[in-house]
Design a protein around this motif. Sequence first.
Motif, mmCIF file in Angstrom:
data_model
loop_
_atom_site.group_PDB
_atom_site.id
_atom_site.type_symbol
_atom_site.label_atom_id
_atom_site.label_comp_id
_atom_site.label_asym_id
_atom_site.label_seq_id
_atom_site.Cartn_x
_atom_site.Cartn_y
_atom_site.Cartn_z
ATOM 1 N N UNK A 188 22.464 12.414 -1.146
ATOM 2 C CA UNK A 188 23.283 11.700 -2.125
ATOM 3 C C UNK A 188 22.738 11.921 -3.525
ATOM 4 N N UNK A 189 23.626 12.186 -4.449
ATOM 5 C CA UNK A 189 23.207 12.390 -5.839
ATOM 6 C C UNK A 189 23.041 11.067 -6.574
ATOM 7 N N UNK A 190 23.377 9.949 -5.908
ATOM 8 C CA UNK A 190 23.338 8.656 -6.578
ATOM 9 C C UNK A 190 22.001 7.928 -6.400
ATOM 10 N N UNK A 191 21.102 8.522 -5.623
ATOM 11 C CA UNK A 191 19.789 7.923 -5.411
ATOM 12 C C UNK A 191 18.734 8.983 -5.679
ATOM 13 N N UNK A 192 17.748 8.615 -6.475
ATOM 14 C CA UNK A 192 16.635 9.525 -6.740
ATOM 15 C C UNK A 192 15.332 8.848 -6.322
ATOM 16 N N UNK A 193 14.691 9.403 -5.308
ATOM 17 C CA UNK A 193 13.398 8.869 -4.865
ATOM 18 C C UNK A 193 12.321 9.413 -5.791
ATOM 19 N N UNK A 194 11.665 8.507 -6.521
ATOM 20 C CA UNK A 194 10.634 8.928 -7.470
ATOM 21 C C UNK A 194 9.234 8.635 -6.962
ATOM 22 N N UNK A 195 9.124 7.978 -5.801
ATOM 23 C CA UNK A 195 7.787 7.706 -5.287
ATOM 24 C C UNK A 195 7.816 6.706 -4.152
ATOM 25 N N UNK A 196 6.681 6.061 -3.973
ATOM 26 C CA UNK A 196 6.485 5.183 -2.827
ATOM 27 C C UNK A 196 5.906 3.838 -3.260
ATOM 28 N N UNK A 197 6.237 2.822 -2.470
ATOM 29 C CA UNK A 197 5.713 1.472 -2.662
ATOM 30 C C UNK A 197 4.895 1.132 -1.423
ATOM 31 N N UNK A 198 3.630 0.777 -1.636
ATOM 32 C CA UNK A 198 2.713 0.517 -0.530
ATOM 33 C C UNK A 198 2.000 -0.808 -0.796
ATOM 34 N N UNK A 199 2.385 -1.827 -0.029
ATOM 35 C CA UNK A 199 1.797 -3.163 -0.212
ATOM 36 C C UNK A 199 1.513 -3.712 1.179
ATOM 37 N N UNK A 200 0.235 -3.769 1.555
ATOM 38 C CA UNK A 200 -0.112 -4.010 2.955
ATOM 39 C C UNK A 200 -0.787 -5.336 3.225
ATOM 40 N N UNK A 201 -1.416 -5.945 2.216
ATOM 41 C CA UNK A 201 -2.111 -7.214 2.426
ATOM 42 C C UNK A 201 -1.818 -8.159 1.272
ATOM 43 N N UNK A 202 -2.016 -9.439 1.525
ATOM 44 C CA UNK A 202 -1.867 -10.451 0.484
ATOM 45 C C UNK A 202 -3.092 -11.344 0.479
ATOM 46 N N UNK A 203 -3.623 -11.585 -0.708
ATOM 47 C CA UNK A 203 -4.790 -12.453 -0.917
ATOM 48 C C UNK A 203 -6.080 -11.840 -0.367
ATOM 49 N N UNK A 204 -6.274 -10.569 -0.678
ATOM 50 C CA UNK A 204 -7.529 -9.897 -0.364
ATOM 51 C C UNK A 204 -8.565 -10.268 -1.424
ATOM 52 N N UNK A 205 -9.793 -10.572 -0.984
ATOM 53 C CA UNK A 205 -10.844 -11.029 -1.895
ATOM 54 C C UNK A 205 -11.929 -9.991 -2.136
ATOM 55 N N UNK A 206 -11.860 -8.848 -1.482
ATOM 56 C CA UNK A 206 -12.912 -7.840 -1.585
ATOM 57 C C UNK A 206 -12.449 -6.661 -2.429
ATOM 58 N N UNK A 207 -13.087 -6.455 -3.580
ATOM 59 C CA UNK A 207 -12.749 -5.314 -4.432
ATOM 60 C C UNK A 207 -13.056 -4.007 -3.720
ATOM 61 N N UNK A 208 -14.175 -3.944 -3.007
ATOM 62 C CA UNK A 208 -14.551 -2.719 -2.308
ATOM 63 C C UNK A 208 -13.508 -2.365 -1.235
ATOM 64 N N UNK A 209 -13.091 -3.362 -0.462
ATOM 65 C CA UNK A 209 -12.091 -3.109 0.575
ATOM 66 C C UNK A 209 -10.761 -2.699 -0.041
ATOM 67 N N UNK A 210 -10.418 -3.288 -1.182
ATOM 68 C CA UNK A 210 -9.148 -2.945 -1.825
ATOM 69 C C UNK A 210 -9.172 -1.492 -2.294
ATOM 70 N N UNK A 211 -10.292 -1.048 -2.843
ATOM 71 C CA UNK A 211 -10.405 0.344 -3.272
ATOM 72 C C UNK A 211 -10.304 1.292 -2.074
ATOM 73 N N UNK A 212 -10.924 0.920 -0.969
ATOM 74 C CA UNK A 212 -10.827 1.753 0.227
ATOM 75 C C UNK A 212 -9.384 1.858 0.705
ATOM 76 N N UNK A 213 -8.646 0.756 0.606
ATOM 77 C CA UNK A 213 -7.239 0.766 0.999
ATOM 78 C C UNK A 213 -6.437 1.694 0.085
ATOM 79 N N UNK A 214 -6.722 1.677 -1.213
ATOM 80 C CA UNK A 214 -6.002 2.554 -2.137
ATOM 81 C C UNK A 214 -6.306 4.024 -1.852
ATOM 82 N N UNK A 215 -7.538 4.306 -1.438
ATOM 83 C CA UNK A 215 -7.863 5.684 -1.051
ATOM 84 C C UNK A 215 -7.058 6.093 0.186
ATOM 85 N N UNK A 216 -6.861 5.162 1.103
ATOM 86 C CA UNK A 216 -6.017 5.412 2.276
ATOM 87 C C UNK A 216 -4.581 5.694 1.836
#
Length: 382
Positions: free
Chosen positions: A159-187
Amino acid sequence: MCAYIYDLNALAGHVRSVVAALPARCRMFYAMKANSAEPLLQTLAPIVAGFEVASAGELAKARAAAPDAPVIMGGPAKTERAIAAALAAGVRRLHVESVLELHRVAAVATRLDRTAEVLLRVNLTGPFPEATLAMAGRPTQFGIQEPTLPAALQLARETSRVRVVGFHLHSVSNNLSARAHLAMLAHYRDKVLAWEERFGLRCEVLNLGGGIGIDYTDPTRRFDWAGFSTGLGRLVRDTFPRHWQEIDFECGRYLVADCGQYLTEVLDIKRNHGVTYLLVRGGTHHFRLPVSWQHSHPFTVLPVERWGLEAPRPEAHGDPVTVVGELCTPKDVLAGNVPVQRVRAGDVLAFQQAGAYGWEISHHDFLSQPHPEQVFFPVSQG
């Protein structure tokens, strides 16, 4: 007395520091679901990259508070009416969560003679960090499961009416560990790089969601935003391709929780079956977060010396107390088994970190009790 009190100066200062620490290419949107009060939106509009909305109602609030603010739209079940409102209002991007929703976006865009920019929200396979809520990596209603991604991309190509420009990745809510969050972003990075190679596409925008947390049981425990931002800078600079032009975050709770307090008067103190109860003017119909998340919300006692009744004034000394509201249900509990040095009927309890998911998620009209006041201390002009 029963009121929400918001400190807009503190809000602006906190969010400015959060945004200033972000590395190049990274942008912070405010997730309005946390709190959509107009004074908060007006305070945040000049600081954040824009607003993330999850309904046509939130979109209307965003446009009323800041007509020119960029807006992106998520939500797991969008109606055609909501999609049409988004396209008509110039929403920058839609986060699409299923193949059928992609069909709906294409149909509405065709009807309106528009081209819709979308991110595909993908429900990745875990494991992911420990957090209060899981949004992916297990059965949830959010996103497109990975095996379905080829079908969604094929439909977008047709379809010419939709352009996929990327992805949305949101897997957890209320994470308290910066180190774990960075590891998730690397994933996340590894996943998107693999999709680019497999499907022959180039991602322009990557939305990494929110999910950065607040510890309601220990307010001294904080997410290490400075350390996270430093690690994020290295991650983006050294490992994210340059054609990933925009790296978006959409935080809500982390931005606004600390700016609000919920204040409520102690109406009575009594003991039942060995438990000392503080009965307050208000409860979960005003502030549902504690019972929703099953935690004991932190509060402080604000002494009030005035006592107008010609009756004994009940009080508790040193005993653990359970704070309950005025509703006719034993589930109306804000805090349980909390030691207090002294509290009396007529004193006020100030519940901290009530700026996010407090009033917004509460069942306001249960028993038709009065609503609390909403008080906003304005941002100084000097």
